[in-house]
Structures are given as structure tokens and as C-alpha cells.
Design a protein around this motif. Structure first.
Motif, PDB file in Angstrom:
ATOM      1  N   GLY A 194      -3.115   9.231  10.702  1.00  0.00           N
ATOM      2  CA  GLY A 194      -3.765  10.313  11.440  1.00  0.00           C
ATOM      3  C   GLY A 194      -4.090   9.935  12.876  1.00  0.00           C
ATOM      4  O   GLY A 194      -4.290  10.808  13.733  1.00  0.00           O
ATOM      5  N   GLY A 231      -0.067   5.166  -0.221  1.00  0.00           N
ATOM      6  CA  GLY A 231      -1.284   5.961  -0.302  1.00  0.00           C
ATOM      7  C   GLY A 231      -1.049   7.396  -0.702  1.00  0.00           C
ATOM      8  O   GLY A 231       0.031   7.779  -1.160  1.00  0.00           O
ATOM      9  N   GLY A 267      -3.972  10.187   3.918  1.00  0.00           N
ATOM     10  CA  GLY A 267      -4.011  11.496   3.276  1.00  0.00           C
ATOM     11  C   GLY A 267      -5.467  11.938   3.159  1.00  0.00           C
ATOM     12  O   GLY A 267      -5.850  13.059   3.504  1.00  0.00           O
ATOM     13  N   ILE A 268      -6.267  11.020   2.663  1.00  0.00           N
ATOM     14  CA  ILE A 268      -7.728  11.169   2.619  1.00  0.00           C
ATOM     15  C   ILE A 268      -8.300  10.284   3.717  1.00  0.00           C
ATOM     16  O   ILE A 268      -7.748   9.226   4.016  1.00  0.00           O
ATOM     17  CB  ILE A 268      -8.249  10.715   1.229  1.00  0.00           C
ATOM     18  CG1 ILE A 268      -7.731  11.652   0.117  1.00  0.00           C
ATOM     19  CG2 ILE A 268      -9.763  10.592   1.192  1.00  0.00           C
ATOM     20  CD1 ILE A 268      -8.215  13.093   0.193  1.00  0.00           C
ATOM     21  N   GLU A 310      -4.295  -1.116   5.914  1.00  0.00           N
ATOM     22  CA  GLU A 310      -4.584  -1.057   4.472  1.00  0.00           C
ATOM     23  C   GLU A 310      -3.740  -2.070   3.691  1.00  0.00           C
ATOM     24  O   GLU A 310      -4.214  -2.653   2.715  1.00  0.00           O
ATOM     25  CB  GLU A 310      -4.381   0.361   3.946  1.00  0.00           C
ATOM     26  CG  GLU A 310      -5.498   1.297   4.408  1.00  0.00           C
ATOM     27  CD  GLU A 310      -5.450   2.658   3.738  1.00  0.00           C
ATOM     28  OE1 GLU A 310      -4.368   3.080   3.289  1.00  0.00           O
ATOM     29  OE2 GLU A 310      -6.513   3.301   3.665  1.00  0.00           O
ATOM     30  N   TYR A 338       5.351  16.305   8.457  1.00  0.00           N
ATOM     31  CA  TYR A 338       3.988  16.309   9.013  1.00  0.00           C
ATOM     32  C   TYR A 338       4.024  16.903  10.409  1.00  0.00           C
ATOM     33  O   TYR A 338       5.114  17.129  10.971  1.00  0.00           O
ATOM     34  CB  TYR A 338       3.372  14.907   9.004  1.00  0.00           C
ATOM     35  CG  TYR A 338       4.178  13.849   9.717  1.00  0.00           C
ATOM     36  CD1 TYR A 338       4.092  13.683  11.086  1.00  0.00           C
ATOM     37  CD2 TYR A 338       5.037  13.012   9.014  1.00  0.00           C
ATOM     38  CE1 TYR A 338       4.826  12.717  11.744  1.00  0.00           C
ATOM     39  CE2 TYR A 338       5.781  12.029   9.658  1.00  0.00           C
ATOM     40  CZ  TYR A 338       5.666  11.889  11.026  1.00  0.00           C
ATOM     41  OH  TYR A 338       6.404  10.935  11.682  1.00  0.00           O
ATOM     42  N   ASN A 358      -4.926  13.689   6.413  1.00  0.00           N
ATOM     43  CA  ASN A 358      -3.668  14.419   6.658  1.00  0.00           C
ATOM     44  C   ASN A 358      -3.230  15.281   5.484  1.00  0.00           C
ATOM     45  O   ASN A 358      -2.236  15.997   5.578  1.00  0.00           O
ATOM     46  CB  ASN A 358      -2.539  13.413   6.924  1.00  0.00           C
ATOM     47  CG  ASN A 358      -2.849  12.498   8.083  1.00  0.00           C
ATOM     48  OD1 ASN A 358      -2.966  12.968   9.211  1.00  0.00           O
ATOM     49  ND2 ASN A 358      -3.023  11.215   7.813  1.00  0.00           N
ATOM     50  N   ASN A 371       2.575  14.255  16.090  1.00  0.00           N
ATOM     51  CA  ASN A 371       1.632  14.142  17.224  1.00  0.00           C
ATOM     52  C   ASN A 371       0.643  15.309  17.320  1.00  0.00           C
ATOM     53  O   ASN A 371      -0.007  15.490  18.349  1.00  0.00           O
ATOM     54  CB  ASN A 371       2.392  13.999  18.562  1.00  0.00           C
ATOM     55  CG  ASN A 371       3.431  12.907  18.477  1.00  0.00           C
ATOM     56  OD1 ASN A 371       3.197  11.880  17.834  1.00  0.00           O
ATOM     57  ND2 ASN A 371       4.585  13.121  19.067  1.00  0.00           N
ATOM     58  N   MET A 376       0.849  -1.191   0.000  1.00  0.00           N
ATOM     59  CA  MET A 376       0.000   0.000   0.000  1.00  0.00           C
ATOM     60  C   MET A 376       0.883   1.239   0.000  1.00  0.00           C
ATOM     61  O   MET A 376       1.749   1.394   0.865  1.00  0.00           O
ATOM     62  CB  MET A 376      -0.872  -0.004   1.265  1.00  0.00           C
ATOM     63  CG  MET A 376      -1.748   1.204   1.387  1.00  0.00           C
ATOM     64  SD  MET A 376      -3.037   1.175   0.122  1.00  0.00           S
ATOM     65  CE  MET A 376      -3.384   2.899  -0.046  1.00  0.00           C
ATOM     66  N   LEU A 386       2.016   9.878   0.233  1.00  0.00           N
ATOM     67  CA  LEU A 386       3.314   9.769  -0.456  1.00  0.00           C
ATOM     68  C   LEU A 386       4.470   9.665   0.537  1.00  0.00           C
ATOM     69  O   LEU A 386       5.560  10.181   0.284  1.00  0.00           O
ATOM     70  CB  LEU A 386       3.568  10.982  -1.370  1.00  0.00           C
ATOM     71  CG  LEU A 386       2.630  11.191  -2.545  1.00  0.00           C
ATOM     72  CD1 LEU A 386       3.019  12.456  -3.302  1.00  0.00           C
ATOM     73  CD2 LEU A 386       2.658   9.999  -3.484  1.00  0.00           C
TER      74      LEU A 386
HETATM   75  N1  LIG Z   1       3.365  10.687  14.750  1.00  0.00           N
HETATM   76  C1  LIG Z   1       2.539  11.272  13.876  1.00  0.00           C
HETATM   77  N2  LIG Z   1       1.932  12.421  14.206  1.00  0.00           N
HETATM   78  C2  LIG Z   1       1.075  13.040  13.361  1.00  0.00           C
HETATM   79  N3  LIG Z   1       0.765  12.572  12.146  1.00  0.00           N
HETATM   80  C3  LIG Z   1       1.347  11.422  11.759  1.00  0.00           C
HETATM   81  C4  LIG Z   1       2.249  10.702  12.593  1.00  0.00           C
HETATM   82  N4  LIG Z   1       2.634   9.592  11.923  1.00  0.00           N
HETATM   83  C5  LIG Z   1       2.015   9.623  10.729  1.00  0.00           C
HETATM   84  N5  LIG Z   1       1.238  10.712  10.622  1.00  0.00           N
HETATM   85  C6  LIG Z   1       0.431  11.150   9.476  1.00  0.00           C
HETATM   86  O1  LIG Z   1      -0.012  10.033   8.771  1.00  0.00           O
HETATM   87  C7  LIG Z   1       0.349  10.138   7.384  1.00  0.00           C
HETATM   88  C8  LIG Z   1       0.513   8.764   6.795  1.00  0.00           C
HETATM   89  O2  LIG Z   1      -0.687   8.082   6.954  1.00  0.00           O
HETATM   90  P1  LIG Z   1      -1.051   6.814   6.082  1.00  0.00           P
HETATM   91  O3  LIG Z   1       0.182   6.032   5.806  1.00  0.00           O
HETATM   92  O4  LIG Z   1      -2.181   6.137   6.752  1.00  0.00           O
HETATM   93  O5  LIG Z   1      -1.557   7.514   4.745  1.00  0.00           O
HETATM   94  P2  LIG Z   1      -1.701   6.954   3.282  1.00  0.00           P
HETATM   95  O6  LIG Z   1      -1.872   5.472   3.332  1.00  0.00           O
HETATM   96  O7  LIG Z   1      -0.586   7.504   2.502  1.00  0.00           O
HETATM   97  O8  LIG Z   1      -3.026   7.653   2.797  1.00  0.00           O
HETATM   98  P3  LIG Z   1      -4.413   7.072   2.162  1.00  0.00           P
HETATM   99  O9  LIG Z   1      -4.990   6.121   3.157  1.00  0.00           O
HETATM  100  O10 LIG Z   1      -5.223   8.301   1.981  1.00  0.00           O
HETATM  101  O11 LIG Z   1      -4.054   6.454   0.870  1.00  0.00           O
HETATM  102  C9  LIG Z   1       1.615  10.980   7.411  1.00  0.00           C
HETATM  103  O12 LIG Z   1       1.843  11.616   6.170  1.00  0.00           O
HETATM  104  C10 LIG Z   1       1.289  11.965   8.517  1.00  0.00           C
HETATM  105  O13 LIG Z   1       0.496  13.008   8.022  1.00  0.00           O
END
Ligand SMILES: Nc1ncnc2c1ncn2[C@@H]1O[C@H](COP(=O)(O)OP(=O)(O)OP(=O)(O)O)[C@@H](O)[C@H]1O
Ligand SMILES: CC(=O)N[C@H]1[C@@H]2OC[C@@H](O2)[C@@H](O)[C@@H]1O[C@H](C)C(=O)O
Length: 364
Positions: free
Chosen positions: A292, A15, A164-165, A325, A201, A186, A204, A13, A18
Motif C-alpha cells: 500500500g 499475505g 491486504g489488511i 514481513e 490493483y 488494499n 500508484n 510471506m 494473494l
Molecule cells: N504500485 C502499486 N500501486 C498501488 N498498489 C500497489 C502497488 N504495488 C503493490 N500494491 C498493493 O499492495 C498489495 C500487496 O501488498 P503486500 O504484499 O504488502 O500484501 P500482503 O502481504 O499480501 O498482505 P498482508 O500484509 O495483509 O498479509 C497489492 O495487492 C496491491 O494492492
């Protein structure tokens, strides 16, 4: 193969954030899926730069795109090779969404399943979204099928993934399912933090915690066209990418960095909770996953805005929040490989039930 022999799947995955490639090694045995290992591999700086370019530009040279398609696929192959020494029976490859325009029956994922299969000498399932779109669906979200497989027993339940979404699956006590993307998770927060603070990002949610929320501008932002669309619906950068961030910045130019990040964080919390209040009739458990979950300011706002919901850690169900995911795609791909349904049409608006995913067999 003996009927009860374990079958090993790697689910991938990457997402909308990026931030890297998630890999889950999943064992299927006696009709159960179990995560054996999980890892996130960060993109190299140059691949990350190219991915950012490809998701933000509306025009691009076809040669650039083609080379990136192969470079991304090679990165996935190498990452899987370094991830595990376990023999893998199947790779379930979600690809990297770079454009999602469901109103035009168009969604584009980077990554070539055929090349990945040849490089890894392993069968690959990929291209999960296009057939759903051809049948009138949004092509997303697809994880609700897995939510229903794993969590129907604990209904009424909402599964909220904040990537991200952000997207939600709700299963009512009488097993009716609704699912859709609620809007930014995010994506907007990250864009602001990257632009204004040169960090990836808001770790926390610490910057957001120091800011004050301008409720007038928040209400204005909540009038975004997407929030008023009927469900099922899906979204991405076309709605909440660079154009929206520019609009956000123009409307908040008088504010401090912390206040802007607090506002973006509250926009995510408000749009998620308003979507839940509008579409999920009876509160029950809510199980949150995705990056998130680590943003304490975002989560605190959700706890306040959804007091009737029982927030339950996904770890209680043997799943780590970051791995969900990748696990889900392992399951979707495995089901496709064995010819079983992996699709809930009401989650996407498709007009029929399908087995999603194209299969490349490894050969001998
Ligand atoms: N410790 C943290 N504090 C705050 N935010 C965090 C932390 N760790 C991760 N994130 C947020 O989570 C994001 C990554 O989340 P995730 O990997 O679930 O997204 P994704 O899979 O890329 O998105 P999508 O599900 O939309 O395809 C990071 O870019 C950041 O914004
Ligand atoms: C087109 C696309 O890649 N959509 C993603 C994205 O990331 C979150 C949300 O938007 C969801 O709709 C979907 O991913 C999840 C994994 C899904 O298909 O269920």
C-alpha cells in the motif's frame, strides 16, 4: 558450528493480497539480522485461481483442500530452490492464511512444514499462530515482536504495514507496546479494481486519484463493527472480503468506477488514521511498509490526516518496504529455532509469553 559463523534463513510471506510469495534471504551473524536478497514470486495462474477459490468459499471438498495444501507447499519449495544458490540453514514458513476466525479460536494456514522440510532437505519453522490462539490470543499480528526488536530505539514510533489488511505497532517513549489490525489496507481496493476494471490493483492509486469521495457513504462504512472493537484485535476476509465488497457495491451502485475506488481508498486511509489517533497517544515517527506504500492516493490521504506524524522511509533502517514481513518471519523462526522468545502477548491478547512456531528438523 563456530559461534560467529553466519547462519542463513529464508523467511517466507504470502499475505492476504494473494499476489505472490515474498522470500527474504537473511543472514544472522553477531546477533544482527541482515537482508541479503529479496524476491516476490508470482503465483501461477492455476494456483492463484485455486487460492482465490479456497479463501472465498465457505464450504469446500476436503480432497480439493488437501491437494491444494500440497501444491502450495511444492510451489514454496520450488520458489526457494530457484531463489538462491546460498546454502540455507533454516526456512521460516509463515503459510498462507485462508481463514481467520479468532472469535472461534480458529485460524487456518495453508502449507505443510513437514513436506517443505523433506522437499528442501532443510529445517523448517512453521505454524506460528495456533499456540498464541490457544493461550487466548488473536493469533495475529505477530510482527510486532520484530518491530520492538528493531525499532524500540526510535520510540515513540508507529510501524504501519499496509498489506491486504493494515496493521500497526506503536511503541511509546516509555517502551509500552500496542499493536492491532486497523482494518482494510488494499483488500477492498483490490477486490473492486479486479471486479470493475479487470486489473490486479490500482497502480500508484491513479484510478482513485480521479474520483471524488462521498463523505456520507464513507461515514456509513466507518460504522463497520470491526472499527469499534477494543484492542487487541485482528481481522481478515471474514470482515472485509466478499460480503463486505457486495455491501460496498450495493451502496455505491450510482457512482462511477473512479468514485468507488476513491471511496475504498479513503476508507483504508480513514480507518488507519482514526485508529492511530485513538490508540497511539503521542505522535512520533511513522514508518510505513507493505504494498500500500506504493498507492500514492492512499499515502497522500494519510499525510493529510496525520499531520503531526513524521513519515520516515523504512529504507533509512536498511529494510526495503516490500521485504519487511518476510524479514520479520525469518527473525521469528530463527528465534524459535534457537529457543528464544519471539512473542509479545499484549499484541495479540494471549495470557502468557510463548515461543511460537513448530519445528521440523531436516535430519542427516
Ligand atoms: N504500485 C502499486 N500501486 C498501488 N498498489 C500497489 C502497488 N504495488 C503493490 N500494491 C498493493 O499492495 C498489495 C500487496 O501488498 P503486500 O504484499 O504488502 O500484501 P500482503 O502481504 O499480501 O498482505 P498482508 O500484509 O495483509 O498479509 C497489492 O495487492 C496491491 O494492492
Ligand atoms: C491471520 C493472519 O494471517 N493475519 C495477517 C494478516 O495480514 C496482515 C494482518 O492480517 C496481520 O494480522 C497478519 O499478518 C502479519 C504478518 C502479522 O502476523 O503480523
Amino acid at each position: 558450528m563456530a559461534q560467529n559463523a553466519p547462519f542463513y534463513i529464508v523467511g517466507t510471506m504470502s499475505g492476504t493480497s494473494l499476489d505472490g510469495l515474498d522470500l527474504a534471504l537473511v543472514r544472522y551473524q553477531q546477533q544482527r539480522y541482515e537482508i541479503i536478497d529479496f524476491s516476490t514470486v508470482e503465483f501461477s495462474e492455476s494456483l492463484h485461481g485455486d487460492l482465490c477459490k479456497v479463501v472465498s468459499e465457505t464450504q469446500m471438498a476436503i480432497d480439493f483442500f488437501m491437494k491444494l495444501n500440497t501444491a502450495y507447499t511444492r510451489f514454496v519449495a520450488k520458489s526457494i530452490d530457484e531463489f538462491t544458490s546460498q546454502h540455507i540453514d533454516l526456512i521460516s514458513f509463515s503459510g498462507q492464511t485462508i481463514r481467520h476466525l479468532p472469535q472461534h479460536c480458529a485460524t487456518l494456514q495453508l502449507g505443510c512444514g513437514g513436506i517443505l522440510s523433506s522437499l528442501t532437505k532443510t529445517s523448517v519453522v512453521c505454524d506460528f499462530r495456533s499456540q498464541d490462539m490457544g493461550a487466548g490470543g488473536q493469533g495475529a499480528p505477530l510482527v510486532p515482536f520484530v518491530d520492538s526488536l528493531l525499532f524500540a530505539d526510535v520510540a515513540p514510533v508507529a510501524l504501519l504495514n499496509i498489506g491486504g489488511i493494515a496493521n500497526i505497532t506503536y511503541i511509546s517513549a516509555d517502551q509500552q507496546l500496542i499493536a492491532f489490525d486497523t482494518g482494510p489496507g488494499n483488500m477492498v481496493i483490490n477486490a473492486l479494481v479486479q471486479k470493475l476494471c479487470n486489473r490486479k490493483y490500482d497502480a500508484n492509486g491513479e484510478l482513485a486519484a480521479q474520483g471524488k469521495i462521498d463523505t456520507t457513504i464513507l461515514q456509513r462504512l466507518l460504522t463497520h463493527r470491526y472499527f469499534g472493537l477494543p484492542i487487541p484485535k485482528s481481522t481478515g476476509r471474514a470482515d472485509f472480503g466478499a460480503n463486505f465488497v457486495d455491501y460496498f457495491l450495493e451502496n455505491t451502485s450510482h457512482m462511477s468506477v473512479e468514485d468507488r475506488i476513491a471511496l475504498a481508498t479513503e476508507l483504508s486511509a480513514a480507518s488507519i488514521s482514526e485508529a492511530i489517533n485513538e490508540h497511539c497517544p503521542k505522535p512520533g515517527k511513522i514508518i510505513v511498509s507493505g504494498g500500500g506504500k506504493h498507492n500514492e492516493t492512499l499515502m497522500n490521504s494519510l499525510y493529510n490526516r496525520l499531520p503531526l506524524w513524521q513519515f520516515t522511509p523504512i529504507n533509512d533502517y536498511g529494510i526495503t518496504e516490500d521485504a519487511k514481513e518476510a524479514l520479520a518471519f525469518a527473525i521469528l523462526g530463527h528465534r524459535a529455532y534457537i529457543g528464544r522468545n519471539n512473542h509479545i502477548p499484549q499484541a495479540t491478547g494471549a495470557d502468557r509469553e510463548l515461543i511460537l512456531g513448530a519445528i521440523y528438523h531436516a535430519g542427516k
